[in-house]
Design a protein around this motif. Structure first.
Motif, PDB file in Angstrom:
ATOM      1  N   SER A  43      33.134  38.714  38.541  1.00  0.00           N
ATOM      2  CA  SER A  43      31.875  38.205  37.998  1.00  0.00           C
ATOM      3  C   SER A  43      31.098  37.492  39.101  1.00  0.00           C
ATOM      4  O   SER A  43      31.645  37.128  40.140  1.00  0.00           O
ATOM      5  CB  SER A  43      32.159  37.230  36.855  1.00  0.00           C
ATOM      6  OG  SER A  43      32.913  36.134  37.350  1.00  0.00           O
ATOM      7  N   GLY A  44      29.819  37.289  38.867  1.00  0.00           N
ATOM      8  CA  GLY A  44      28.981  36.581  39.830  1.00  0.00           C
ATOM      9  C   GLY A  44      28.781  37.374  41.104  1.00  0.00           C
ATOM     10  O   GLY A  44      28.676  38.600  41.085  1.00  0.00           O
ATOM     11  N   CYS A  45      28.762  36.675  42.217  1.00  0.00           N
ATOM     12  CA  CYS A  45      28.615  37.325  43.526  1.00  0.00           C
ATOM     13  C   CYS A  45      29.882  38.128  43.809  1.00  0.00           C
ATOM     14  O   CYS A  45      30.991  37.604  43.730  1.00  0.00           O
ATOM     15  CB  CYS A  45      28.397  36.281  44.611  1.00  0.00           C
ATOM     16  SG  CYS A  45      28.353  36.967  46.285  1.00  0.00           S
ATOM     17  N   CYS A  58      28.964  30.587  42.363  1.00  0.00           N
ATOM     18  CA  CYS A  58      29.080  31.943  42.916  1.00  0.00           C
ATOM     19  C   CYS A  58      29.905  32.865  42.016  1.00  0.00           C
ATOM     20  O   CYS A  58      29.654  34.071  41.982  1.00  0.00           O
ATOM     21  CB  CYS A  58      29.686  31.890  44.307  1.00  0.00           C
ATOM     22  SG  CYS A  58      28.767  30.833  45.440  1.00  0.00           S
ATOM     23  N   SER A  59      30.853  32.324  41.299  1.00  0.00           N
ATOM     24  CA  SER A  59      31.676  33.148  40.412  1.00  0.00           C
ATOM     25  C   SER A  59      31.069  33.279  39.017  1.00  0.00           C
ATOM     26  O   SER A  59      31.507  34.109  38.232  1.00  0.00           O
ATOM     27  CB  SER A  59      33.089  32.579  40.303  1.00  0.00           C
ATOM     28  OG  SER A  59      33.063  31.316  39.684  1.00  0.00           O
ATOM     29  N   GLU A  60      30.056  32.479  38.733  1.00  0.00           N
ATOM     30  CA  GLU A  60      29.466  32.468  37.396  1.00  0.00           C
ATOM     31  C   GLU A  60      28.224  33.334  37.261  1.00  0.00           C
ATOM     32  O   GLU A  60      27.996  33.925  36.212  1.00  0.00           O
ATOM     33  CB  GLU A  60      29.121  31.031  37.000  1.00  0.00           C
ATOM     34  CG  GLU A  60      30.345  30.140  36.895  1.00  0.00           C
ATOM     35  CD  GLU A  60      29.992  28.662  36.866  1.00  0.00           C
ATOM     36  OE1 GLU A  60      28.789  28.311  36.931  1.00  0.00           O
ATOM     37  OE2 GLU A  60      30.924  27.844  36.779  1.00  0.00           O
ATOM     38  N   ARG A  61      27.392  33.388  38.300  1.00  0.00           N
ATOM     39  CA  ARG A  61      26.117  34.091  38.199  1.00  0.00           C
ATOM     40  C   ARG A  61      25.886  34.979  39.418  1.00  0.00           C
ATOM     41  O   ARG A  61      26.238  34.608  40.542  1.00  0.00           O
ATOM     42  CB  ARG A  61      24.964  33.085  38.109  1.00  0.00           C
ATOM     43  CG  ARG A  61      25.054  32.236  36.871  1.00  0.00           C
ATOM     44  CD  ARG A  61      23.925  31.251  36.643  1.00  0.00           C
ATOM     45  NE  ARG A  61      22.840  31.237  37.591  1.00  0.00           N
ATOM     46  CZ  ARG A  61      22.292  30.121  38.073  1.00  0.00           C
ATOM     47  NH1 ARG A  61      22.747  28.947  37.720  1.00  0.00           N
ATOM     48  NH2 ARG A  61      21.293  30.182  38.917  1.00  0.00           N
ATOM     49  N   TRP A  77      23.489  32.492  46.884  1.00  0.00           N
ATOM     50  CA  TRP A  77      23.020  31.232  46.323  1.00  0.00           C
ATOM     51  C   TRP A  77      22.754  30.171  47.398  1.00  0.00           C
ATOM     52  O   TRP A  77      22.003  29.237  47.161  1.00  0.00           O
ATOM     53  CB  TRP A  77      24.021  30.700  45.303  1.00  0.00           C
ATOM     54  CG  TRP A  77      24.042  31.512  44.053  1.00  0.00           C
ATOM     55  CD1 TRP A  77      25.097  32.198  43.541  1.00  0.00           C
ATOM     56  CD2 TRP A  77      22.956  31.750  43.155  1.00  0.00           C
ATOM     57  NE1 TRP A  77      24.725  32.849  42.389  1.00  0.00           N
ATOM     58  CE2 TRP A  77      23.421  32.587  42.127  1.00  0.00           C
ATOM     59  CE3 TRP A  77      21.627  31.340  43.131  1.00  0.00           C
ATOM     60  CZ2 TRP A  77      22.614  33.010  41.077  1.00  0.00           C
ATOM     61  CZ3 TRP A  77      20.813  31.773  42.082  1.00  0.00           C
ATOM     62  CH2 TRP A  77      21.309  32.586  41.083  1.00  0.00           C
TER      63      TRP A  77
END
Length: 96
Positions: A43-45, A58-61, A77
């Protein structure tokens, strides 16, 4: 891109180029871990699992593609103003 790599993955790729000069050989691998699964990416990047600058954001979006300088863009980010990443630029708000 070669003179001012903005994304951490780009910097890691460029630092992995072998040098014929014995005084400038890469002693430590620029990246740790395995590349993410392209069929089931994180997930995220997609680079956050191997990035030395990764934070919870970074892991969320998924990062947005942002202008850096001289027509250069990066999807990270760290380059999005006020994104919440501790290395991101902060926009100063004008006093009312």
């Amino acid at each position: 891109l070669f003179d001012h790599p903005a994304h951490p993955y780009t910097r890691a790729l460029l630092s992995s180029i072998p040098s014929m000069d014995p005084d400038h050989r890469t002693e430590v691998p620029p990246l740790a871990g395995d590349p993410p699964n392209p069929i089931n990416p994180p997930s995220g990047c997609r680079f956050h699992t191997r990035c030395a600058h990764a934070q919870a954001l970074c892991s969320e979006r998924v990062p947005t593609l942002s202008p850096i300088e001289q027509g250069q863009v990066a999807s990270c980010w760290m380059h999005v103003a006020d994104s919440g990443h501790t290395e991101a630029p902060v926009l100063l708000k004008e006093a009312a």
